[in-house]
Design a protein around this motif. Sequence first.
Motif, PDB file in Angstrom:
ATOM      1  N   LEU A  70      -7.971   6.651  -1.013  1.00  0.00           N
ATOM      2  CA  LEU A  70      -9.324   7.022  -0.746  1.00  0.00           C
ATOM      3  C   LEU A  70      -9.801   8.372  -1.515  1.00  0.00           C
ATOM      4  O   LEU A  70     -10.864   8.605  -1.158  1.00  0.00           O
ATOM      5  CB  LEU A  70      -9.220   7.381   1.015  1.00  0.00           C
ATOM      6  CG  LEU A  70      -8.906   6.041   1.787  1.00  0.00           C
ATOM      7  CD1 LEU A  70      -8.857   6.584   3.116  1.00  0.00           C
ATOM      8  CD2 LEU A  70     -10.307   5.280   1.635  1.00  0.00           C
TER       9      LEU A  70
ATOM     10  N   SER B 192     -11.816  -3.733   3.694  1.00  0.00           N
ATOM     11  CA  SER B 192     -11.404  -2.524   4.491  1.00  0.00           C
ATOM     12  C   SER B 192     -11.690  -1.271   3.528  1.00  0.00           C
ATOM     13  O   SER B 192     -12.128  -0.263   4.132  1.00  0.00           O
ATOM     14  CB  SER B 192     -10.064  -2.736   4.904  1.00  0.00           C
ATOM     15  OG  SER B 192      -9.372  -1.597   5.529  1.00  0.00           O
ATOM     16  N   LEU B 193     -11.134  -1.155   2.180  1.00  0.00           N
ATOM     17  CA  LEU B 193     -11.379  -0.128   1.393  1.00  0.00           C
ATOM     18  C   LEU B 193     -12.971   0.219   1.363  1.00  0.00           C
ATOM     19  O   LEU B 193     -13.231   1.325   1.451  1.00  0.00           O
ATOM     20  CB  LEU B 193     -10.892  -0.487   0.091  1.00  0.00           C
ATOM     21  CG  LEU B 193     -10.995   0.474  -1.057  1.00  0.00           C
ATOM     22  CD1 LEU B 193     -10.280   1.899  -0.592  1.00  0.00           C
ATOM     23  CD2 LEU B 193     -10.548   0.312  -2.489  1.00  0.00           C
TER      24      LEU B 193
ATOM     25  N   ASP C 164       0.608   4.077  -2.642  1.00  0.00           N
ATOM     26  CA  ASP C 164       0.232   5.527  -2.422  1.00  0.00           C
ATOM     27  C   ASP C 164       1.239   6.550  -2.759  1.00  0.00           C
ATOM     28  O   ASP C 164       0.778   7.533  -3.413  1.00  0.00           O
ATOM     29  CB  ASP C 164       0.461   5.718  -0.759  1.00  0.00           C
ATOM     30  CG  ASP C 164      -1.197   5.585  -0.212  1.00  0.00           C
ATOM     31  OD1 ASP C 164      -1.977   5.441  -0.918  1.00  0.00           O
ATOM     32  OD2 ASP C 164      -1.186   5.132   0.981  1.00  0.00           O
TER      33      ASP C 164
ATOM     34  N   PHE D  89      -4.592   0.688   6.118  1.00  0.00           N
ATOM     35  CA  PHE D  89      -4.772   2.064   5.437  1.00  0.00           C
ATOM     36  C   PHE D  89      -4.511   2.984   6.518  1.00  0.00           C
ATOM     37  O   PHE D  89      -4.509   2.862   7.892  1.00  0.00           O
ATOM     38  CB  PHE D  89      -6.452   1.926   5.402  1.00  0.00           C
ATOM     39  CG  PHE D  89      -6.979   1.567   4.125  1.00  0.00           C
ATOM     40  CD1 PHE D  89      -6.560   2.434   3.084  1.00  0.00           C
ATOM     41  CD2 PHE D  89      -7.692   0.443   4.133  1.00  0.00           C
ATOM     42  CE1 PHE D  89      -7.378   2.185   1.930  1.00  0.00           C
ATOM     43  CE2 PHE D  89      -8.050   0.067   2.903  1.00  0.00           C
ATOM     44  CZ  PHE D  89      -7.796   0.808   1.830  1.00  0.00           C
TER      45      PHE D  89
ATOM     46  N   LEU E 251       0.847  -1.114  -0.114  1.00  0.00           N
ATOM     47  CA  LEU E 251      -0.134   0.019   0.004  1.00  0.00           C
ATOM     48  C   LEU E 251       0.888   1.338  -0.096  1.00  0.00           C
ATOM     49  O   LEU E 251       0.486   2.173  -0.667  1.00  0.00           O
ATOM     50  CB  LEU E 251      -0.883  -0.103   1.152  1.00  0.00           C
ATOM     51  CG  LEU E 251      -2.005   0.990   1.220  1.00  0.00           C
ATOM     52  CD1 LEU E 251      -2.644   1.096   0.100  1.00  0.00           C
ATOM     53  CD2 LEU E 251      -2.870   0.782   2.466  1.00  0.00           C
TER      54      LEU E 251
ATOM     55  N   SER F  56      -4.378   7.864   3.106  1.00  0.00           N
ATOM     56  CA  SER F  56      -4.091   7.056   1.738  1.00  0.00           C
ATOM     57  C   SER F  56      -4.629   7.794   0.658  1.00  0.00           C
ATOM     58  O   SER F  56      -6.028   8.232   0.682  1.00  0.00           O
ATOM     59  CB  SER F  56      -4.833   5.690   2.098  1.00  0.00           C
ATOM     60  OG  SER F  56      -4.000   4.970   2.739  1.00  0.00           O
TER      61      SER F  56
END
Lengths: 203, 344
Positions: B206, B222-223, B177, B199, B173, B203
């Motif tokens: 998002l 989670s997203l 990012d 997260f 991640l 991030s």
Amino acid sequence: MTSPASSSEVKYLIESSEGNTFDVSGAALRQSNTFNAMFLNIGADGPIPFTDYNEATLKKVFEYCEHSVNEENYSGPKHQDDLSKWDLNFFNEMDQKMFIDVINASNFLDIERLTSYCCERIARMLRGKNTQEMIKVITLPTAEELEAKQKVEEKKAAAAKKVAEKAAETAEKTETLEELPVQQLVQTTRNKLTRKYLSFSNE
Amino acid sequence: MPIPLLHFPYVVQKKIFDSMNYCEVFVTSLCSKRMKYCVIRAKPRVPKIWYCVYPDETRIAVQEEGKRVETILEFFEENPWLSGTKPEKLKIGEDFIALGTFETALNIFNQMCLIRVLKNDGTLAKSLYEHVKSIYRYTEPCGLEVHINTFTDEVPIYENVNKILLKGKSVKLNDLDSFLSQYPNLSTLMIQPSVIGQFSDSSKILEISNIQLSNGGHFGASLLSRFTGRNIACRNLFITEAEINLLIRKWMKSEAYHNLETIHFSVTPDYVLDTDLIIDQLETEEFDPTKRPQWYQIDYKLYNIPTSPYDFSGGNCFDVIRENDGKRASFLSFPTYFMFLVWN
């Protein structure tokens, strides 16, 4: 003979680069936007001079215009595959020089349909070719030719530089002579002559 | 028959370039410096351009409005001397000079150009990008298809990109990012690799409106719980019925998903969704043709995936109403997939 176009029967006289004149129907000529902008409303008193192009080229261009008088209004470029037999013959019977002249004349006369067909034809000639093959078709110098040309230019530049240096040297000498006072100049010349005389007498 | 293309007036040159396909224009621009400037002057228009960057190949593709993405140019790593044709000197942009071979091939829909080069690296991607940017006139923002192995130094920063398709096996991640921070105008992100990491509120993912995850897993769930965009689609999601129930509740109470248009996901193959648990204690309505249409076509342009219209009626379809503004949404619940749609 030449008058403002009101019907397709009207004929116009066209003058070519050789000074020859020939007839073109008003309907055919009206496919040229250049003609429309210049003569359509005001008419022409004598032959219309298109003297940048020779007779054969102009006749070929207007042959196309005469043929397409009755075709429907032009709506964007037509694919070459859709060309009629007549159109194909028209293009095929031209040699390279004539083809190029026709493109230029058609572009000057702003005959959209003919210009577009010619351009599409060129695009087709380049289809599926790599850079080397394209370079041959569009008569660009190859990398080797460019290199050779560059070498010749470099040689020329070097030669020119040498000449320039020599000229500068000579100018410098002249300048130094010019700068000498008159008496000194006379003395120098006298010395030179004396040396010459001595060398003669020694012989 | 040799044609003195460079000697033609500008209008004729432009018409010739307009009659060529994108691949031919590109090859023509490589013929010489003067030829390149002719093409630049004519600046042919292109629809959406996709730059595709992989460890051993670089591709340029175009996409006409509402159509498939078509590759027009492909550079791949292979010794050009082994191809059977004599390699040529290729000069692309200011930095890339190499020996390569050209081959034009017809795929189903268009002509494409295959170019073999000894080394396909970041310099090529960068030079190719600069070259393509200079010869074509963009009519739309670009798309970027990129393999995660080329992430760090190989990929140049492309301008005006609104769609990215990420390929590979797995990506961290943090790396994702930092990659996404280079593309502030991104509206659609498609991720094929599975994403690993936790997260944070900062991030970058998002901030994206439309997301598609091919390997959703736990990350996808989670997203989804924090999603603030408009459309999200996931495959192989690890999600429970309680989480889906909570998601619907949050939307109904306007606690989250204020911009939401669609949610569409399938669960992992070994999991079966229980619709009763999803609608547990939810106030739902049945389909009423006077209140909304029966069919809905997802805007496939978002992800380039053509889909058939969805039937929002029958026993698996439920309507819910948002409390504060009376907005209606429908959801389809099946054992393996779930779809949530907010009606406009």
